[in-house]
Write a protein that holds these residues in place. Structure first.
Motif, short mmCIF file in Angstrom:
data_model
loop_
_atom_site.label_atom_id
_atom_site.label_comp_id
_atom_site.label_asym_id
_atom_site.label_seq_id
_atom_site.Cartn_x
_atom_site.Cartn_y
_atom_site.Cartn_z
N HIS A 1 -8.51 -3.56 -2.10
CA HIS A 1 -9.28 -2.50 -1.43
C HIS A 1 -10.76 -2.86 -1.34
O HIS A 1 -11.48 -2.31 -0.51
N CYS B 1 0.86 -1.18 0.00
CA CYS B 1 0.00 0.00 0.00
C CYS B 1 0.90 1.23 0.00
O CYS B 1 0.76 2.11 -0.85
N GLN C 1 -5.31 -6.35 4.49
CA GLN C 1 -5.70 -6.80 3.15
C GLN C 1 -4.49 -7.16 2.28
O GLN C 1 -4.65 -7.59 1.14
N LYS D 1 -0.25 9.28 0.69
CA LYS D 1 -1.39 8.44 1.04
C LYS D 1 -2.62 9.25 1.44
O LYS D 1 -2.53 10.09 2.33
N GLU E 1 -2.32 -5.63 -3.39
CA GLU E 1 -1.39 -5.16 -2.35
C GLU E 1 -0.62 -6.33 -1.75
O GLU E 1 -1.21 -7.32 -1.31
N ARG F 1 3.62 -1.38 -7.59
CA ARG F 1 2.86 -0.28 -7.01
C ARG F 1 3.45 0.07 -5.64
O ARG F 1 4.17 -0.71 -5.03
N ASP G 1 -2.94 -0.55 5.47
CA ASP G 1 -3.64 -1.65 4.78
C ASP G 1 -2.99 -3.03 4.93
O ASP G 1 -3.03 -3.85 4.00
MN MN Z 1 -4.03 0.67 0.18
#
Ligand code: MN
Ligand code: PEP
Length: 339
Positions: A271, A102, A311, A131, A297, A126, A308
């Motif tokens: 997400h 993330c 997840q 953020k 992620e 990524r 995050d």
């Molecule tokens: Mn994220």
């Protein structure tokens, strides 16, 4: 577009209205029925404001028959658009996986994640440097330092980088970024979208948490209206009444985008899920629905992630997911980009 007039509208007011409409570059088809008078607008009505028409005292109703987005619309661009970034293609029979944390946290973290996602077959790295957090007290990203570390990870692995922009004032800092992400919260930051329209960078435009498909298309239209055709759409889940999932992955976005638009679409199940175990089953649906790729992620140690973590997949989980995706992509006779 169809304009229905009120009964007993005076002729001089009808003539004044039709003249004002003609001045906007569309022609008029006038139809006088027994109970209703209807004005049909023929031609490009994208610039005609429905609310302006509704505000006219003789107008009873206005209905759009064609979509208000033109450049995004498959009707005017029947072939699929594919986007080439650093020698990799998004769209056109290839399936691209963007993976990474993330947020960029440290040099060791981003290089380690970049190496592992590359080894598992990701085509892009990524990592958020800026953020958009719900709380101002949460980790806000490493900002400029995060961008610098992403570029180091790109150099080490060769993976092109995808990272989120928050404001048009950051465009110079993003000049060396391969794909600029517009996050869900900024999908309707119109000033930002306009500026991105003047750039030629590939833009990954995420659907807003509560945005309709038409709003997503209109946001993409903002970028394209500025002359930038390099837009990739991303479905990342929308808010519904359901509380057992962070956001509901709207997989129907894929067939809708494919029918209505020529732009490529990727799915972000991370997400949507909000929890790691749900990411892989949701990711599978992206291939089956005909998406052009995934954004996932991945963190080297999700339990220690600054953003995050719940997840985020660990590298082993991501590798498992990629094995599954690879088989499904091959079955669909597509190419897994970056392999
Ligand atoms: Mn994220
Ligand atoms: C992200 O990609 O880390 C992110 C913030 O996503 P979204 O804008 O979809 O919430």
């Amino acid at each position: 577009m169809i304009v229905i007039l009120k009964a007993h509208a005076e002729q001089n007011k009808i003539e004044a209205l039709t003249e004002q409409i003609r001045q906007q570059g569309v022609s008029i088809h006038y139809s006088q029925g027994q109970t209703e008078t209807i004005i049909g607008l023929v031609g490009d009505t994208t610039h005609v404001d429905e609310d302006w028409l509704r505000a006219n005292e003789i107008v009873a109703d206005v209905r759009r028959v064609s979509e208000p987005y033109k450049l995004v619309n498959r009707r005017f661009h029947p072939e699929d658009t594919h986007i080439t970034v650093a020698g990799r293609t998004i769209g056109e029979g290839s399936f691209s996986v963007i993976a990474g944390p993330c947020s960029v946290e440290t040099e060791e973290q981003i290089i380690s994640v970049a190496r592992s996602v590359k080894a598992s077959g990701a085509a892009f790295l990524r990592g958020g440097a800026f953020k958009p957090r719900t709380s101002p007290y949460s980790f806000q990203g490493l900002e400029g330092e995060g961008l610098r570390l992403l570029k180091i990870a790109r150099k080490v692995t060769g993976l092109p980088i995808v990272t989120e922009i928050m404001s048009e004032n950051q465009l110079d800092d993003f000049a060396d970024v391969d794909v600029i992400q517009v996050g869900a919260r900024n999908m309707q930051n119109f000033r930002l979208l306009k500026e991105l329209g003047h750039s030629r960078k590939p833009i990954l435009l995420k659907r807003g948490l509560s945005s309709t498909m038409e709003e997503l298309f209109m946001s993409a239209e903002y970028i394209m209206a500025g002359g930038n055709d390099n837009v990739i759409l991303c479905e990342r889940g929308i808010r519904t009444f359901e509380k057992m999932i962070r956001n509901n992955l709207d997989i129907s976005a894929v067939p809708i985008i494919k029918a209505k638009s020529h732009l490529p679409v990727i799915i972000d199940p991370s997400h949507a899920a909000g929890i790691a175990w749900m990411v892989e089953p949701l990711a599978r649906t992206a291939v089956a629905a005909g998406a052009d790729g995934l954004m996932i992620e991945v963190h080297n140690d999700p339990s220690k992630a600054l953003c995050d973590g719940a997840q985020s997949l660990n590298p082993q989980q991501f590798d498992h997911l990629m094995g599954d995706i690879r088989r499904r992509v091959a079955f669909e006779e597509k190419t897994l980009e970056g392999q």
